[in-house]
Design an enzyme around this catalytic site. Structure first.
Site, PDB file in Angstrom:
ATOM      1  N   ASN A 236      -7.741  -7.667  -0.754  1.00 12.00           N
ATOM      2  CA  ASN A 236      -6.254  -7.689  -0.302  1.00 12.00           C
ATOM      3  C   ASN A 236      -5.226  -7.861  -1.762  1.00 12.00           C
ATOM      4  O   ASN A 236      -5.618  -9.331  -2.290  1.00 12.00           O
ATOM      5  CB  ASN A 236      -5.609  -8.231   1.099  1.00 12.00           C
ATOM      6  CG  ASN A 236      -5.758  -7.538   2.037  1.00 12.00           C
ATOM      7  OD1 ASN A 236      -6.289  -6.541   2.136  1.00 12.00           O
ATOM      8  ND2 ASN A 236      -6.840  -8.892   2.586  1.00 12.00           N
ATOM      9  N   ASP A 298      -2.389  -0.429   3.034  1.00  9.28           N
ATOM     10  CA  ASP A 298      -3.065  -1.354   4.718  1.00  9.28           C
ATOM     11  C   ASP A 298      -2.010  -1.412   5.493  1.00  9.28           C
ATOM     12  O   ASP A 298      -0.699  -1.595   5.630  1.00  9.28           O
ATOM     13  CB  ASP A 298      -3.034  -2.763   3.879  1.00  9.28           C
ATOM     14  CG  ASP A 298      -3.972  -3.641   5.174  1.00  9.28           C
ATOM     15  OD1 ASP A 298      -4.863  -3.038   6.221  1.00  9.28           O
ATOM     16  OD2 ASP A 298      -4.527  -4.904   5.056  1.00  9.28           O
ATOM     17  N   GLU A 355      -9.800   0.239  11.706  1.00  5.78           N
ATOM     18  CA  GLU A 355      -9.969  -1.053  12.234  1.00  5.78           C
ATOM     19  C   GLU A 355      -9.491  -1.056  13.113  1.00  5.78           C
ATOM     20  O   GLU A 355      -8.575  -1.268  13.661  1.00  5.78           O
ATOM     21  CB  GLU A 355      -8.408  -2.000  10.947  1.00  5.78           C
ATOM     22  CG  GLU A 355      -7.739  -1.889  10.628  1.00  5.78           C
ATOM     23  CD  GLU A 355      -6.562  -2.831   9.904  1.00  5.78           C
ATOM     24  OE1 GLU A 355      -7.452  -4.330   9.048  1.00  5.78           O
ATOM     25  OE2 GLU A 355      -5.566  -2.926   9.677  1.00  5.78           O
TER      26      GLU A 355
END
Length: 406
Positions: A236, A298, A355
């Site tokens: 990240n 993301d 996810e």
């Protein structure tokens, strides 16, 4: 979870009692209760902030949304669980609005809640892996608040990396996401929700991100020496890091130091509401893509992440958040969103990572729509590098076939 402090806003006595008992069963004993928004505000004013507020929506007087607005403005709850008997579309819309207000929403759940679901949400609070949580308190570890930026930086050797596997539709390991933990010598293993805000306030978020990057690449190289293949890793980063003039050089040097190909590194960009990369950040993204790194957007569809961003920036992958996936097997609207994202990604030549896969039913529903890469607790929790190697070693054809048919 005994150190968590939780407020329940619920005007139904039986529901209130049931929630209180479920929290106790999950090891949470510091529980505040309120039967109205006014009482909840008074309790917080008198007793101080809480880690989690469990918020009903329907009640006499001001409704739960008014309380969420109060939490957004006051910062008196680090996270919120929305629990209501309202329609799913209403609950989800409230959750989306709350996130736009800057509230960290752990989950949106229809009544009645189960102890298992509540346990998962409590764990999610402790294991949050976002780069910049909106509000995080540290009441259970006041000694951390006394540490200076220099003392925090000196403890870099205590920042460890856990890895959550990513698998293809057939169960084959295709990579892992690198997630930071703090192995404190006295307090034990701390999760991001317990320390990231402190790191951010000390101006060390970039330092921690680069540390995770270096550790992840070192592990990828070690994985290659033991298995013959470098492990693709995802790390990240924040948009702020992209403006660093030395980011490209830092990433390139780390890749060369560990002899890992740039294609094995995915940088997951965490966006915040209203965050639009400027010219320098766009240049930083392009430098990394030219180098050969993969770039992921993301939590696609949440906060600032949208289709326009995909058209503007050189992403190679999008990640669908758990909010879209959780409960997808029984929610046609969520299934439609995921299916649409998969079709769009395929036409844009983008990879997709889903996810938050937490049940066999959700996994089966995802597989019915396509063949994205998946990660989540149903597959595996984040684990230390040594455990990941053991996990891989135990995954024989039988286990892969089992996952593929789950």
């Amino acid at each position: 979870m005994h150190s968590l402090k939780v407020l329940i806003l619920e005007d139904h006595p039986f529901q209130l009692m049931a929630l209180h008992q479920m929290l106790n069963a999950n090891g949470v004993f510091d529980v505040l209760t309120a039967e109205s928004v006014d009482v909840a505000c008074q309790v917080l004013s008198r007793r101080g902030p809480v880690d989690i507020a469990i918020c009903d929506l329907h009640m006499e007087g001001p409704d739960g949304l008014a309380f969420i607005r109060h939490l957004a403005e006051s910062g008196l709850a680090a996270s919120v669980i929305i629990l209501s008997g309202a329609e799913t579309c209403v609950i989800d819309s409230v959750g989306k609005l709350a996130r736009h207000m800057g509230v960290n929403v752990l989950g949106c759940v229809q009544k009645p809640a189960s102890s298992i679901v509540l346990h998962q949400l409590l764990r999610r609070y402790l294991e949050q892996d976002c780069c910049a949580p909106a509000v995080v308190r540290l009441p259970q570890y006041p000694e951390l608040l006394d540490l200076t930026a220099a003392q925090l930086a000196e403890g870099q050797n205590q920042w460890v990396v856990h890895y959550q596997p990513k698998v293809a539709h057939d169960g084959k390991l295709v990579g892992a996401e690198a997630l930071v933990r703090w192995q404190h010598p006295c307090l034990g293993l701390l999760y991001p929700g317990q320390f990231l805000r402190l790191i951010e306030r000390a101006g060390l978020l970039d330092t921690m991100s680069l540390h995770v990057l270096d550790q992840a690449l070192a592990y990828s190289a070690r994985f290659q020496s033991q298995t013959g293949n470098a492990l693709p890793v995802a790390v990240n980063i924040t948009p702020h890091m992209l403006a660093r003039p030395d980011l490209h050089d830092q990433v390139k040097a780390a890749l060369e130091r560990h002899a890992v190909p740039a294609s094995a590194l995915t940088l997951e960009m965490i966006e915040t509401v209203g965050c639009t990369p400027d010219e320098h950040q766009l240049e930083g993204l392009l430098h990394l893509r030219i180098l050969g790194c993969q770039l992921s957007i993301d939590d696609f569809g949440m906060d600032g992440s949208n289709v326009q961003r995909l058209l503007e920036l050189p992403f190679s992958e999008l990640k669908l958040p758990s909010e879209f996936v959780r409960g997808m097997a029984t929610d046609g609207r969520k299934a439609a969103v995921v299916a649409g994202a998969l079709i769009m990604a395929r036409r844009m030549n983008l990879k997709v990572v889903v996810e938050g896969v937490e049940t066999a039913e959700d996994l089966q529903a995802i597989k019915a729509l396509g063949q994205p890469v998946m990660q989540g607790y149903f597959i595996a929790r984040p684990m230390p590098g040594a455990e990941l190697l053991e996990w891989v070693g135990k995954r024989d054809e039988t286990s892969i076939a089992h996952l593929a048919t789950a």
